[in-house]
Design an enzyme around this catalytic site. Structure first.
Site, PDB file in Angstrom:
ATOM      1  N   ASP A   9       0.815  -1.211   0.000  1.00 46.38           N
ATOM      2  CA  ASP A   9       0.000   0.000   0.000  1.00 46.38           C
ATOM      3  C   ASP A   9       0.849   1.261   0.000  1.00 46.38           C
ATOM      4  O   ASP A   9       0.554   2.232  -0.689  1.00 46.38           O
ATOM      5  CB  ASP A   9      -0.914   0.016   1.217  1.00 46.38           C
ATOM      6  CG  ASP A   9      -1.941  -1.101   1.135  1.00 46.38           C
ATOM      7  OD1 ASP A   9      -2.395  -1.375   0.010  1.00 46.38           O
ATOM      8  OD2 ASP A   9      -2.253  -1.686   2.179  1.00 46.38           O
ATOM      9  N   GLU A  88      -3.518  11.744  18.316  1.00 45.90           N
ATOM     10  CA  GLU A  88      -4.266  10.489  18.387  1.00 45.90           C
ATOM     11  C   GLU A  88      -3.583   9.433  17.523  1.00 45.90           C
ATOM     12  O   GLU A  88      -3.248   9.706  16.374  1.00 45.90           O
ATOM     13  CB  GLU A  88      -5.699  10.712  17.860  1.00 45.90           C
ATOM     14  CG  GLU A  88      -6.370  11.917  18.474  1.00 45.90           C
ATOM     15  CD  GLU A  88      -7.791  12.133  17.957  1.00 45.90           C
ATOM     16  OE1 GLU A  88      -8.201  11.440  16.995  1.00 45.90           O
ATOM     17  OE2 GLU A  88      -8.489  12.992  18.523  1.00 45.90           O
ATOM     18  N   LYS A  90      -3.047   6.885  14.834  1.00 44.71           N
ATOM     19  CA  LYS A  90      -3.810   6.690  13.603  1.00 44.71           C
ATOM     20  C   LYS A  90      -3.992   5.187  13.408  1.00 44.71           C
ATOM     21  O   LYS A  90      -3.050   4.471  13.053  1.00 44.71           O
ATOM     22  CB  LYS A  90      -3.055   7.309  12.429  1.00 44.71           C
ATOM     23  CG  LYS A  90      -3.836   7.330  11.135  1.00 44.71           C
ATOM     24  CD  LYS A  90      -3.122   8.225  10.119  1.00 44.71           C
ATOM     25  CE  LYS A  90      -3.879   8.332   8.809  1.00 44.71           C
ATOM     26  NZ  LYS A  90      -4.125   7.060   8.152  1.00 44.71           N
ATOM     27  N   ASP A  92      -4.820   1.740  11.918  1.00 47.87           N
ATOM     28  CA  ASP A  92      -4.784   1.262  10.540  1.00 47.87           C
ATOM     29  C   ASP A  92      -5.918   0.278  10.308  1.00 47.87           C
ATOM     30  O   ASP A  92      -5.746  -0.930  10.341  1.00 47.87           O
ATOM     31  CB  ASP A  92      -3.427   0.610  10.251  1.00 47.87           C
ATOM     32  CG  ASP A  92      -3.118   0.615   8.767  1.00 47.87           C
ATOM     33  OD1 ASP A  92      -3.904   1.210   7.998  1.00 47.87           O
ATOM     34  OD2 ASP A  92      -2.100   0.026   8.381  1.00 47.87           O
ATOM     35  N   ARG A 111     -16.388   4.495   4.334  1.00 52.20           N
ATOM     36  CA  ARG A 111     -16.093   5.833   3.843  1.00 52.20           C
ATOM     37  C   ARG A 111     -16.390   5.967   2.348  1.00 52.20           C
ATOM     38  O   ARG A 111     -16.878   7.004   1.903  1.00 52.20           O
ATOM     39  CB  ARG A 111     -14.622   6.142   4.106  1.00 52.20           C
ATOM     40  CG  ARG A 111     -14.171   7.468   3.591  1.00 52.20           C
ATOM     41  CD  ARG A 111     -12.721   7.725   3.996  1.00 52.20           C
ATOM     42  NE  ARG A 111     -12.297   9.044   3.593  1.00 52.20           N
ATOM     43  CZ  ARG A 111     -11.881   9.357   2.383  1.00 52.20           C
ATOM     44  NH1 ARG A 111     -11.860   8.433   1.445  1.00 52.20           N
ATOM     45  NH2 ARG A 111     -11.497  10.578   2.085  1.00 52.20           N
ATOM     46  N   TYR A 199     -13.579   8.695  16.847  1.00 50.53           N
ATOM     47  CA  TYR A 199     -12.733   9.866  17.086  1.00 50.53           C
ATOM     48  C   TYR A 199     -13.249  11.165  16.489  1.00 50.53           C
ATOM     49  O   TYR A 199     -12.599  12.190  16.597  1.00 50.53           O
ATOM     50  CB  TYR A 199     -11.318   9.604  16.571  1.00 50.53           C
ATOM     51  CG  TYR A 199     -11.262   9.012  15.166  1.00 50.53           C
ATOM     52  CD1 TYR A 199     -11.630   9.763  14.063  1.00 50.53           C
ATOM     53  CD2 TYR A 199     -10.854   7.695  14.965  1.00 50.53           C
ATOM     54  CE1 TYR A 199     -11.584   9.224  12.791  1.00 50.53           C
ATOM     55  CE2 TYR A 199     -10.802   7.144  13.698  1.00 50.53           C
ATOM     56  CZ  TYR A 199     -11.174   7.909  12.613  1.00 50.53           C
ATOM     57  OH  TYR A 199     -11.141   7.369  11.363  1.00 50.53           O
ATOM     58  N   LYS A 264      -4.460  17.125  15.768  1.00 52.34           N
ATOM     59  CA  LYS A 264      -5.593  18.000  15.477  1.00 52.34           C
ATOM     60  C   LYS A 264      -5.543  19.230  16.372  1.00 52.34           C
ATOM     61  O   LYS A 264      -5.251  19.106  17.561  1.00 52.34           O
ATOM     62  CB  LYS A 264      -6.914  17.262  15.766  1.00 52.34           C
ATOM     63  CG  LYS A 264      -7.077  15.967  15.003  1.00 52.34           C
ATOM     64  CD  LYS A 264      -8.339  15.209  15.426  1.00 52.34           C
ATOM     65  CE  LYS A 264      -8.423  13.900  14.634  1.00 52.34           C
ATOM     66  NZ  LYS A 264      -9.516  13.027  15.100  1.00 52.34           N
ATOM     67  N   LYS A 288       2.846  10.181   9.332  1.00 47.55           N
ATOM     68  CA  LYS A 288       2.803   8.784   8.870  1.00 47.55           C
ATOM     69  C   LYS A 288       4.088   8.048   9.215  1.00 47.55           C
ATOM     70  O   LYS A 288       5.178   8.552   8.973  1.00 47.55           O
ATOM     71  CB  LYS A 288       2.605   8.751   7.350  1.00 47.55           C
ATOM     72  CG  LYS A 288       1.279   9.350   6.901  1.00 47.55           C
ATOM     73  CD  LYS A 288       0.202   8.298   6.805  1.00 47.55           C
ATOM     74  CE  LYS A 288       0.308   7.605   5.470  1.00 47.55           C
ATOM     75  NZ  LYS A 288      -0.858   6.762   5.204  1.00 47.55           N
ATOM     76  N   CYS A 382      16.370 -35.338   5.355  1.00 46.35           N
ATOM     77  CA  CYS A 382      16.671 -34.318   6.358  1.00 46.35           C
ATOM     78  C   CYS A 382      18.022 -33.675   6.059  1.00 46.35           C
ATOM     79  O   CYS A 382      19.026 -34.379   5.921  1.00 46.35           O
ATOM     80  CB  CYS A 382      16.685 -34.942   7.752  1.00 46.35           C
ATOM     81  SG  CYS A 382      17.255 -33.790   9.007  1.00 46.35           S
ATOM     82  N   CYS A 385      20.484 -34.840   9.099  1.00 47.88           N
ATOM     83  CA  CYS A 385      20.952 -36.211   9.346  1.00 47.88           C
ATOM     84  C   CYS A 385      20.725 -37.149   8.162  1.00 47.88           C
ATOM     85  O   CYS A 385      21.120 -38.308   8.212  1.00 47.88           O
ATOM     86  CB  CYS A 385      20.270 -36.780  10.593  1.00 47.88           C
ATOM     87  SG  CYS A 385      18.499 -37.020  10.380  1.00 47.88           S
ATOM     88  N   CYS A 400      11.348 -34.759  10.139  1.00 50.85           N
ATOM     89  CA  CYS A 400      12.457 -35.685  10.206  1.00 50.85           C
ATOM     90  C   CYS A 400      12.118 -36.623  11.364  1.00 50.85           C
ATOM     91  O   CYS A 400      12.000 -36.179  12.498  1.00 50.85           O
ATOM     92  CB  CYS A 400      13.764 -34.952  10.493  1.00 50.85           C
ATOM     93  SG  CYS A 400      15.075 -36.109  10.965  1.00 50.85           S
ATOM     94  N   CYS A 405      18.317 -37.081  15.479  1.00 47.72           N
ATOM     95  CA  CYS A 405      18.778 -36.067  14.517  1.00 47.72           C
ATOM     96  C   CYS A 405      19.491 -34.942  15.271  1.00 47.72           C
ATOM     97  O   CYS A 405      18.929 -34.344  16.183  1.00 47.72           O
ATOM     98  CB  CYS A 405      17.590 -35.511  13.737  1.00 47.72           C
ATOM     99  SG  CYS A 405      18.018 -34.113  12.689  1.00 47.72           S
TER     100      CYS A 405
HETATM  101  S1  IVH Z   1      -9.564  12.215  11.729  1.00 51.46           S
HETATM  102  C1  IVH Z   1     -10.393  15.527   9.499  1.00 51.46           C
HETATM  103  N1  IVH Z   1      -8.556  10.662  13.553  1.00 51.46           N
HETATM  104  O1  IVH Z   1      -7.037   8.296   8.823  1.00 51.46           O
HETATM  105  C2  IVH Z   1     -10.735  14.294  10.130  1.00 51.46           C
HETATM  106  N2  IVH Z   1      -8.594   9.883  11.286  1.00 51.46           N
HETATM  107  O2  IVH Z   1      -6.085   9.974   6.468  1.00 51.46           O
HETATM  108  C3  IVH Z   1     -10.321  13.109   9.335  1.00 51.46           C
HETATM  109  N3  IVH Z   1      -7.743   7.626  10.990  1.00 51.46           N
HETATM  110  O3  IVH Z   1      -9.870   8.285   6.778  1.00 51.46           O
HETATM  111  C4  IVH Z   1     -10.143  11.888  10.115  1.00 51.46           C
HETATM  112  N4  IVH Z   1      -7.272   7.239  13.103  1.00 51.46           N
HETATM  113  O4  IVH Z   1      -9.556   6.350   8.377  1.00 51.46           O
HETATM  114  C5  IVH Z   1      -8.832  10.802  12.241  1.00 51.46           C
HETATM  115  N5  IVH Z   1      -7.730   9.352  15.273  1.00 51.46           N
HETATM  116  C6  IVH Z   1      -8.003   9.499  13.983  1.00 51.46           C
HETATM  117  C7  IVH Z   1      -7.769   8.496  13.015  1.00 51.46           C
HETATM  118  C8  IVH Z   1      -8.071   8.732  11.675  1.00 51.46           C
HETATM  119  C9  IVH Z   1      -7.279   6.736  11.880  1.00 51.46           C
HETATM  120  C10 IVH Z   1      -7.846   7.390   9.535  1.00 51.46           C
HETATM  121  C11 IVH Z   1      -9.231   7.578   8.980  1.00 51.46           C
HETATM  122  C12 IVH Z   1      -9.141   8.614   7.915  1.00 51.46           C
HETATM  123  C13 IVH Z   1      -7.673   8.633   7.624  1.00 51.46           C
HETATM  124  C14 IVH Z   1      -7.253  10.019   7.200  1.00 51.46           C
END
Ligand code: IVH
Length: 650
Positions: A9, A88, A90, A92, A111, A199, A264, A288, A382, A385, A400, A405
């Site tokens: 990804d 916060e 993030k 996955d 989404r 969140y 944020k 990231k 093996c 041995c 084995c 052995c």
């Molecule tokens: S806030 C402006 N908070 O990250 C608000 N996103 O790249 C947008 N994600 O699509 C989202 N943890 O899937 C926010 N604590 C968090 C998050 C979070 C994971 C993901 C979410 C979003 C993507 C944004």
């Protein structure tokens, strides 16, 4: 195809970024069907489309703490002051939006493209963490945004099960979460270990918006929504960089994958003032992490012999950075797995590292083949041995069969002396190899007959270190019975299973004579393990080994081990059904530590049956017997207060 990508990804993201840069420099090159024009995923036709009341946003990225600092300075400049921020993890997973109408959960959607997603309401309903009603003070209407994810352990187990059933594997926990949520049959989703964190809010009607992100998270909590407790507030950017570093370290040990930290601006008014560029808010940014997946070349497949004789193929890779760590080897499980994934020496492969576990080869990139790549097969003999390899019909593994052995013996000794086993410090793998090579030991019982004279035949071992080693070997006789059982190296019996076994068979005489049927009555012991244990003890060679270990004076029963004066001594528990907060194994371990006994099955001997979700026949049997039945909340209280009764009031 949708949840099963052909490149890592992060590499896709990098290519997409380059494409966008190129298109910005040369707008004439951009075509309407360019991947840059499709934000996030597409709406699949399989599910009903759901239009979000407020669009679901994306975030701008920062790849270094320096870029985060630059973002903060820009924000501070625009606002004319230095605002508090929230950081916060993030998660996955995949973003979802939950709509509540007067407190009732009515719709849940993915989404999608941000404007329109897929309606997966029945599937989301199966998540036990998702409140079907908001607990207090519900607004007329609210969209709650969050992330559905799959914990790493659940992902590994699911893939193991899929491998056993010959189904294609998920590449990583996120694809696994996405694939599990986008199921046409909700009962399939119900069987998947999906979890949730919330969140953010989308639309909100009939109530005023919380004035800050921190107040918003509190609101979510009071509504009964799960909120990540690693989230931290910073009055200013000071300390944030240290937090980002801390999260990078902790990432490796968290039970779920995070791919960064979202920062944020805390204050809602400031957020509004900052506004958006396109679909990205200026008031937030995603820091990231280096991706946990990468592609590299598989140089060759080598085979290692395990302590039980299993042939364990592993991949030798062209070294590649994965999540900040250089990886040059990865596990390949077994031959069937290699064939199912069609992994061939010379292939370009996707490598994934998850939490603490060994890196895995996810899949080959078949499109990159030259045509010269040949399928892999295990050697017939093996490599250690030379004995002819055997395969059990019902098992993926090749073995084995030679108990003598050298490679097997070496692994057995290493396992025996390891920390979770007999914990013989100072007896490292090099020393074990030297002892075997010189014929000073042939098996683990021989360790207890070593003399200082024997040890001093080895290079670099003088009187002092010989003495220390002998003392360590002697001390290992005091290791608890459970460690001895683990140290034996019986297939499928690790530290946790050893504990289950000794709780049910508290001394060696009972354990060594247990039949498969006896073993099967132990909660948590499945067919495979029961058969493996019975088979191990059925070997005359192993019975002789046990006799020699008894003669050497190892601890062979739990008598005197359990704290008889523990607060729960004399009380027998049985746990059934799924617990929410603890795994059953963990709950059982804590009970044992408090001196309780865990019963192997439902009988009159049980004092308390603790039932989680979906209890089976044990509950019915307990009701027939009149056994006290308790729930998880009660169990939690017992473990916390370390006592059975309610504290006396007044
Ligand atoms: S806030 C402006 N908070 O990250 C608000 N996103 O790249 C947008 N994600 O699509 C989202 N943890 O899937 C926010 N604590 C968090 C998050 C979070 C994971 C993901 C979410 C979003 C993507 C944004």
């Amino acid at each position: 195809m949708l949840d099963s990508p052909t490149i890592a990804d992060a590499e896709f993201d990098a290519l997409l970024r380059r494409l966008i840069e190129l298109e910005q420099a040369h707008p004439e090159l951009q075509s309407p069907d360019s991947p840059s024009q499709r934000v996030g995923g597409q709406v699949s036709s399989t599910f009903r489309a759901h239009r979000h009341l407020e669009p679901m946003l994306s975030l701008g990225n920062a790849f270094t703490p320096g870029e985060v600092a630059a973002w903060y300075e820009r924000v501070a400049g625009l606002l004319g002051r230095r605002p508090p921020v929230m950081a916060e993890p993030k998660i996955d997973g995949l973003a979802i939006s939950l709509t509540y109408d007067h407190g009732s959960f009515v719709t849940g959607a993915t989404r999608g493209n941000g404007v329109e997603g897929e309606d997966v309401t029945p599937n989301l309903r199966t998540l036990h963490e998702l409140p079907l009603r908001l607990r207090t003070d519900p607004p007329d209407l609210v969209e709650i945004r969050g992330e559905v994810y799959m914990p790493i352990a659940g992902f590994e187990q699911l893939n193991e099960r899929r491998a056993a059933d010959g189904q294609p594997l998920f590449a990583n926990p996120r694809n696994s979460a996405a694939g599990s949520l986008r199921q046409l049959d909700p009962s399939v989703t119900k069987g998947r270990p999906l979890r949730l964190f919330t969140y953010a809010l989308g639309a909100l009607e009939g109530q005023s918006r919380p004035p800050t992100q921190s107040a918003l998270l509190d609101q979510l909590r009071t509504w009964g929504q799960p909120v990540n407790d690693l989230i931290r507030a910073f009055p200013e950017i000071t300390g944030l960089e240290a937090f980002l570093e801390e999260m990078l370290d902790r990432r490796e040990h968290l039970p779920y994958e995070i791919d960064g930290v979202v920062i944020k601006v805390d204050d809602l008014a400031a957020q509004m003032e900052l506004g958006f560029v396109g679909r990205e808010p200026r008031w937030a940014i995603a820091f990231k992490f280096a991706p946990m997946q990468a592609t590299t070349r598989l140089r060759e497949i080598r085979v290692n012999i395990g302590r039980t004789g299993s042939l364990n193929p592993y991949a030798v890779l062209e070294p590649v950075r994965v999540g900040g760590v250089t990886v040059s080897q990865a596990t390949l499980h077994n031959e069937q797995d290699i064939h199912r994934k069609d992994i061939r020496p010379g292939d370009r492969v996707i490598v994934h590292r998850a939490g603490d576990v060994i890196p895995q080869v996810v899949k080959p990139i078949v499109e990159d083949r030259t045509g010269d790549e040949q399928p892999f097969s295990l050697p017939d003999h093996c490599p250690s041995c030379g004995t002819l390899i055997v395969r059990r019909e019902d098992e993926a593994m090749a073995y084995c069969p030679n108990p003598n052995c050298p490679a097997r013996r070496y692994e057995q000794i290493n396992h025996f002396v390891s920390q979770a086993g007999m914990d013989i410090r100072g007896l490292g793998s090099r020393l074990a190899a030297a002892l075997l090579d010189r014929g000073l030991i042939h098996d683990v019982a021989d360790l207890y007959r070593l003399t200082a004279g024997d040890l001093m035949q080895l290079p670099n071992i003088k009187e002092k270190s010989a003495e220390n080693l002998l003392r360590a070997i002697d001390r290992s006789k005091e290791r608890p019975f459970r460690s001895v059982v683990n140290a034996l190296g019986i297939r499928f019996v690790g530290d946790q299973n050893a504990e289950l076994l000794v709780a049910a068979f508290p001394d060696i005489e009972r354990l060594r004579h247990a039949t498969v049927a006896d073993l099967r009555t132990v909660h948590g012991v499945g067919d495979r393990m029961a058969e493996s244990v019975a088979e191990w003890f059925a070997e005359p060679r192993n019975q002789a080994l046990i006799d020699r270990l008894i003669a050497a004076g190892l601890t062979m029963s739990t008598v005197g081990e359990t704290p008889v004066d523990g607060p729960l001594a004399g009380t027998t528990f049985l746990l059934t059904g799924r617990l929410d907060d603890l795994s059953r194994g963990e709950a059982e371990r804590q009970l044992l530590q408090l001196g309780a006994r865990i019963a192997p099955g439902m009988s009159r001997a049980v004092d308390y049956l603790v039932v989680g979700a979906d209890p089976g026949s044990k509950l019915k049997r307990a009701q027939e017997l009149g056994t006290a039945v308790r729930d998880e909340a009660w169990l939690r209280r017992v473990l916390e207060t370390r006592r059975l009764d309610e504290p006396a009031t007044g």
